[in-house]
Design an enzyme around this catalytic site. Sequence first.
Site, PDB file in Angstrom:
ATOM      1  N   HIS A 179      -2.492  -8.589   1.773  1.00 33.58           N
ATOM      2  CA  HIS A 179      -1.793  -7.225   2.457  1.00 33.58           C
ATOM      3  C   HIS A 179      -2.972  -7.162   3.475  1.00 33.58           C
ATOM      4  O   HIS A 179      -3.237  -8.025   4.302  1.00 33.58           O
ATOM      5  CB  HIS A 179      -1.916  -6.373   1.431  1.00 33.58           C
ATOM      6  CG  HIS A 179      -0.992  -5.069   2.138  1.00 33.58           C
ATOM      7  ND1 HIS A 179      -0.151  -5.208   3.150  1.00 33.58           N
ATOM      8  CD2 HIS A 179      -0.932  -3.896   1.464  1.00 33.58           C
ATOM      9  CE1 HIS A 179       0.168  -4.120   3.316  1.00 33.58           C
ATOM     10  NE2 HIS A 179      -0.166  -3.239   2.437  1.00 33.58           N
ATOM     11  N   ASP A 213      -1.868  -9.153  13.577  1.00 28.65           N
ATOM     12  CA  ASP A 213      -3.118  -9.637  13.110  1.00 28.65           C
ATOM     13  C   ASP A 213      -3.617 -10.722  14.199  1.00 28.65           C
ATOM     14  O   ASP A 213      -4.687 -10.831  14.188  1.00 28.65           O
ATOM     15  CB  ASP A 213      -3.027 -10.137  11.619  1.00 28.65           C
ATOM     16  CG  ASP A 213      -3.093  -9.076  10.533  1.00 28.65           C
ATOM     17  OD1 ASP A 213      -3.140  -8.055  11.177  1.00 28.65           O
ATOM     18  OD2 ASP A 213      -2.615  -9.269   9.614  1.00 28.65           O
ATOM     19  N   SER A 268       0.811  -1.257   0.076  1.00 26.10           N
ATOM     20  CA  SER A 268      -0.121   0.050  -0.249  1.00 26.10           C
ATOM     21  C   SER A 268       0.925   1.269   0.048  1.00 26.10           C
ATOM     22  O   SER A 268       0.714   2.104  -0.849  1.00 26.10           O
ATOM     23  CB  SER A 268      -0.888  -0.047   1.216  1.00 26.10           C
ATOM     24  OG  SER A 268      -0.264  -0.303   2.384  1.00 26.10           O
ATOM     25  N   HIS A 323       6.274 -13.759   9.828  1.00 24.38           N
ATOM     26  CA  HIS A 323       6.403 -12.492   9.186  1.00 24.38           C
ATOM     27  C   HIS A 323       7.696 -12.622   8.248  1.00 24.38           C
ATOM     28  O   HIS A 323       8.359 -13.279   8.339  1.00 24.38           O
ATOM     29  CB  HIS A 323       6.868 -11.589  10.405  1.00 24.38           C
ATOM     30  CG  HIS A 323       6.619 -10.225  10.026  1.00 24.38           C
ATOM     31  ND1 HIS A 323       7.367  -9.485   9.474  1.00 24.38           N
ATOM     32  CD2 HIS A 323       5.576  -9.221  10.374  1.00 24.38           C
ATOM     33  CE1 HIS A 323       6.896  -8.256   9.203  1.00 24.38           C
ATOM     34  NE2 HIS A 323       5.580  -8.082   9.750  1.00 24.38           N
TER      35      HIS A 323
HETATM   36  C1  LIG Z   1       3.587 -13.715   7.011  1.00 22.09           C
HETATM   37  C2  LIG Z   1       4.031 -14.698   6.032  1.00 22.09           C
HETATM   38  C3  LIG Z   1       3.421 -14.320   4.572  1.00 22.09           C
HETATM   39  C4  LIG Z   1       5.347 -14.621   5.709  1.00 22.09           C
HETATM   40  O1  LIG Z   1       5.873 -15.534   4.671  1.00 22.09           O
HETATM   41  P1  LIG Z   1       7.270 -15.995   4.277  1.00 22.09           P
HETATM   42  O2  LIG Z   1       8.194 -14.914   4.416  1.00 22.09           O
HETATM   43  O3  LIG Z   1       7.310 -16.699   3.097  1.00 22.09           O
HETATM   44  O4  LIG Z   1       7.634 -16.980   5.807  1.00 22.09           O
HETATM   45  P2  LIG Z   1       8.547 -18.008   5.909  1.00 22.09           P
HETATM   46  O5  LIG Z   1       9.983 -17.840   5.035  1.00 22.09           O
HETATM   47  O6  LIG Z   1       8.958 -18.190   7.386  1.00 22.09           O
HETATM   48  O7  LIG Z   1       7.999 -19.541   5.261  1.00 22.09           O
HETATM   49  C5  LIG Z   1       8.866 -20.716   5.386  1.00 22.09           C
HETATM   50  C6  LIG Z   1       7.601 -21.869   5.470  1.00 22.09           C
HETATM   51  O8  LIG Z   1       6.967 -21.718   6.641  1.00 22.09           O
HETATM   52  C7  LIG Z   1       5.571 -21.873   6.571  1.00 22.09           C
HETATM   53  N1  LIG Z   1       4.792 -20.892   7.468  1.00 22.09           N
HETATM   54  C8  LIG Z   1       4.889 -19.596   7.387  1.00 22.09           C
HETATM   55  N2  LIG Z   1       4.141 -19.117   8.288  1.00 22.09           N
HETATM   56  C9  LIG Z   1       3.184 -20.032   8.559  1.00 22.09           C
HETATM   57  C10 LIG Z   1       2.278 -20.255   9.275  1.00 22.09           C
HETATM   58  N3  LIG Z   1       1.490 -19.150   9.765  1.00 22.09           N
HETATM   59  N4  LIG Z   1       1.348 -21.448   9.415  1.00 22.09           N
HETATM   60  C11 LIG Z   1       1.983 -22.457   8.971  1.00 22.09           C
HETATM   61  N5  LIG Z   1       3.072 -22.434   8.343  1.00 22.09           N
HETATM   62  C12 LIG Z   1       3.639 -21.316   8.137  1.00 22.09           C
HETATM   63  C13 LIG Z   1       5.466 -21.406   5.122  1.00 22.09           C
HETATM   64  O9  LIG Z   1       4.221 -21.848   4.550  1.00 22.09           O
HETATM   65  C14 LIG Z   1       6.580 -21.747   4.237  1.00 22.09           C
HETATM   66  O10 LIG Z   1       6.451 -23.215   3.843  1.00 22.09           O
HETATM   67  P3  LIG Z   1       6.765 -23.802   2.428  1.00 22.09           P
HETATM   68  O11 LIG Z   1       8.095 -23.328   2.062  1.00 22.09           O
HETATM   69  O12 LIG Z   1       6.477 -25.215   2.691  1.00 22.09           O
HETATM   70  O13 LIG Z   1       5.560 -22.944   1.720  1.00 22.09           O
HETATM   71  C15 LIG Z   1       3.719 -16.136   6.291  1.00 22.09           C
HETATM   72  O14 LIG Z   1       4.183 -16.456   7.536  1.00 22.09           O
HETATM   73  C16 LIG Z   1       2.038 -16.196   6.449  1.00 22.09           C
HETATM   74  O15 LIG Z   1       1.490 -16.497   5.474  1.00 22.09           O
HETATM   75  N6  LIG Z   1       1.495 -16.129   7.595  1.00 22.09           N
HETATM   76  C17 LIG Z   1       0.308 -16.336   7.977  1.00 22.09           C
HETATM   77  C18 LIG Z   1      -0.714 -14.911   7.506  1.00 22.09           C
HETATM   78  C19 LIG Z   1      -0.256 -14.011   8.093  1.00 22.09           C
HETATM   79  O16 LIG Z   1      -0.445 -13.716   9.500  1.00 22.09           O
HETATM   80  N7  LIG Z   1      -0.319 -12.885   7.156  1.00 22.09           N
HETATM   81  C20 LIG Z   1      -0.141 -11.390   8.189  1.00 22.09           C
HETATM   82  C21 LIG Z   1       1.413 -10.974   8.077  1.00 22.09           C
HETATM   83  S1  LIG Z   1       1.598  -9.431   8.684  1.00 22.09           S
END
Ligand SMILES: CC(C)(COP(=O)(O)OP(=O)(O)OC[C@H]1O[C@@H](n2cnc3c(N)ncnc32)[C@H](O)[C@@H]1OP(=O)(O)O)[C@@H](O)C(=O)NCCC(=O)NCCS
Length: 434
Positions: free
Chosen positions: A270, A372, A240, A317
Amino acid sequence: MNIEHRIISKLTAERARMKKLVKEHGSFNVAEVTVEQLYGGIRGVPIGVTDISHVNQQEGLRLRGFTIPEVLENLPKADGAEFPLAGGLYYLLMTGEMPTKQEADQVEIEWKVRSNVPDHVFKSLAPMPAYTHPMTLFSQAILALQSESVFARRFYYGIDKEDYWGYYLEDSLNLTAKLPTIIANIYNLKYRNGIFVQPNPKLDWSANFAWMIGKHDPAYMDLMRLFVVLHSDHEGANVSTHASHLVGSALSDIYLSCASGMNGLAGPLHGLANQECLRWLLDVLSHFKGKLPDDEQLSIYLHEFISSGRLIPGYGHAVLRVTDPRFLAQREFALKYLPDDPVFQLVEKVYQILPGILKENEKVKNPWPNVDAINGTLQHYFGLNEMDFYTVLFGFSRILGITTHVTWSRALGKPIERPKSLTTDILEKMIEGE
Ligand SMILES: CC(C)(COP(=O)(O)OP(=O)(O)OC[C@H]1O[C@@H](n2cnc3c(N)ncnc32)[C@H](O)[C@@H]1OP(=O)(O)O)[C@@H](O)C(=O)NCCC(=O)NCCS
């Protein structure tokens, strides 16, 4: 000193600092870009410089160099309130200086003077179908206000480019002044039979939203003050803020820029993510028939949920590697005001158990809760149960940061953004060394 004069007092030095860096270190190589990053959303590649906020892996967000606990402690408070005045927060974001109570009050007064929303704005929303998402209405209202842009009008007649920022600031103050009335009456239009409520002149910016949607509980007003601080900014490269910044770089005014940013915030990857978390918590509670599961029951449930390939909303995150301080600040609020709320008790239990489970997967870089994981629980407790409105609350707060980024970019004379795209052929040839 007001915001404008404080910016003027710093502008010469800030412009000189930037010019010196470009002149003396213009060819310094900040980062390289890999093929993976090109195809992967430019993840982690620096794309700009901003002093408004920064997210550090270990301590989370700093606003103008202050941690969240420092901001909450040092910003001036409304009389009788525990949490800061948004007017003081805006002063801090815009100027980089912690305001006095008088300076914070001045911004609040400035906002009251500019708060009237022209009739055509709500008239343009009224014919929309009842199922329109409130983020669409919010973006539409901001666009409808573009007719009032001082920058756009003055630009037509010619302005010295050194002075652009002053008109952006003027537009920013006008837009932000109207936000509580706009979002409260979008809420009223959608969920309260379209009643129109005027702001209460005795209340501050954040509390006025609460007032206008009929929530007069001082604790909810304080929650909104806290919420606004925690969601006001998060660096310059999130979808954003970057969208608004990009559009603003074409000299599109604050209204056009902010509407673009809100359209990005409305995406499920987002801002829309924040409604998912409460939905998930309520689903877990209903799975256990409204009773709080014990540790073992919850652990089995969470293992099964993750094994089915699903993500737990509110955890993980992209940058942070510790519990988000914005989660902790809201948790403290919950411990004070709603310790016995079943949804909050579930938040607590998940916080105790889930990080250990996520750590079992080596790929998870951050097993801790983000902002969140608790936002929706607090709103739900105070009866704001319309989850599709949560992103509007996020946008309401975030525009304070966004307008600051866009205004400062004009103040520093930053040019139009124009990165470069390649074709697959060119990329393959580059890799082959041609
Ligand atoms: C925030 C987010 C997008 C960060 O993504 P990222 O930087 O790619 O996270 P990571 O590098 O730690 O991910 C590595 C692995 O952990 C897993 N993982 C990360 N967060 C997870 C969660 N909340 N629940 C389960 N598994 C999770 C991912 O699926 C990924 O697995 P994969 O490689 O088999 O797909 C991710 O943690 C997420 O989708 N969280 C839930 C949604 C959320 O809270 N969003 C708001 C963010 S402020």
